[in-house]
Design an enzyme around this catalytic site. Sequence first.
Site, mmCIF file in Angstrom:
data_model
loop_
_atom_site.group_PDB
_atom_site.id
_atom_site.type_symbol
_atom_site.label_atom_id
_atom_site.label_comp_id
_atom_site.label_asym_id
_atom_site.label_seq_id
_atom_site.Cartn_x
_atom_site.Cartn_y
_atom_site.Cartn_z
ATOM 1 N N LYS A 77 0.884 -1.572 -0.092
ATOM 2 C CA LYS A 77 -0.444 -0.119 -0.574
ATOM 3 C C LYS A 77 0.581 0.965 -0.269
ATOM 4 O O LYS A 77 1.968 1.399 0.456
ATOM 5 C CB LYS A 77 -1.056 0.419 0.886
ATOM 6 C CG LYS A 77 -2.196 -1.138 1.550
ATOM 7 C CD LYS A 77 -2.927 -1.336 0.166
ATOM 8 C CE LYS A 77 -3.695 -2.121 0.452
ATOM 9 N NZ LYS A 77 -3.958 -3.410 -0.383
ATOM 10 N N ASP A 78 0.393 2.485 -0.885
ATOM 11 C CA ASP A 78 0.905 3.848 -0.889
ATOM 12 C C ASP A 78 1.633 3.910 0.606
ATOM 13 O O ASP A 78 0.749 4.756 1.578
ATOM 14 C CB ASP A 78 0.822 4.738 -1.733
ATOM 15 C CG ASP A 78 0.151 3.503 -2.795
ATOM 16 O OD1 ASP A 78 1.158 3.428 -4.256
ATOM 17 O OD2 ASP A 78 -0.481 3.752 -4.030
ATOM 18 N N LYS A 79 2.194 5.142 0.095
ATOM 19 C CA LYS A 79 2.933 5.775 1.729
ATOM 20 C C LYS A 79 1.764 7.176 2.085
ATOM 21 O O LYS A 79 1.078 7.423 2.558
ATOM 22 C CB LYS A 79 4.273 6.051 1.101
ATOM 23 C CG LYS A 79 5.076 7.133 2.256
ATOM 24 C CD LYS A 79 6.317 7.575 2.265
ATOM 25 C CE LYS A 79 7.262 8.438 3.142
ATOM 26 N NZ LYS A 79 6.637 9.658 3.688
#
Length: 366
Positions: A77-79
């Site tokens: 999952k993206d930061k």
Amino acid sequence: MNHIKTYAYDHTPLQFDFQQTVERFFVEEIPLYSFSGTGNYLILKIKKTDMSTWKLITVLAKATGLEERDIGYAGLKDKNATTIQYVSLPKKYEKELNKNLTTEKIEILERTYNKAPIKIGHLKGNRFSIILHDISVNDAKFFNTIAKKMQVGGIPNYFGYQRFGEDSRSYLQGKEIAHSGKKLKGSKERLLVSAYQSYLFNTWLASRVKLSAVISRHSTEEAAKKLGYPIELVKVLSKQPQFFKLFLGDLIMPYPYGKMDFVKEMMQSAESFRQGRISPTGLLCGANVQRAKSDAYHLEAPYDDKELSSLKGDRRFAWIWPKEVETDYDTQGRKLTAGFYLPKGSYATTFLEEIGKFSLKQKKAQ
């Protein structure tokens, strides 16, 4: 990716401001199955902000004294987002975790147990909620109409721009590494080679979307001339009820999962595809992967790099259906909140780009 993406829908472009930030981009993982509630593995449902999955794993490893490889997760999952995802770790480390986990960026929402750890890909899909700014009331209405239409008709399953690095050119390094014939060193090299894999898939997909558009928007004669195809073939293709045209030998799969098969009977497959029961797949070239046959093989071959053997190959759905589309417009703030569900491996930005018809990749301030 300097070439313009080919969109499947032909509506006029929309205008809105998209930014991927923790305040405007929310994503929640939907697990593949429900957890048993008993077993040797602790399952954590974690909400994190401004933190990548890699970083989360590092933090959990530090807190528990575990090796990073002992912590299971289903997807990255993206930061720059607020994300909810599941991780697993051996139950006997729960005390350590309770004692040592102290960061504002991680909130444990739920705990349960399971007999097996979580593995990569152990998720159904993701539910997104994204806030778009500077959108007019008309565009907001149109956004809702188009998004609902795509829920029925589906969209091309492009890899998002995030896959190709800051300068969108990481796939070129990947190509070099793939062609060097050497074994891959570390996760960075794997990532670059898989960006090249994804680039080839996207270019193949764009070519198929383009030819489908030519067939659906022109007369049989014109389309045959434009594509250089025999008129008989174009007649058969244009009879298919769905936008994305299937060819003999395409590898199709029951949607959202199942066992692969080849298109042998075009109209029968086309009807199942129109109903969302099957979807064609595209090639992620690499070692031991099934290739398309017959006509579909010839359309795939230009985007198949036989020298790429350092990674396992795979097939990826070429076409997907967004679900649970809901929008909410704030007239005062000219903001639209778009909620939707996508199957695993699909990008929210790809869906938004198909609606807006422009690239969402943020230009770096000079």
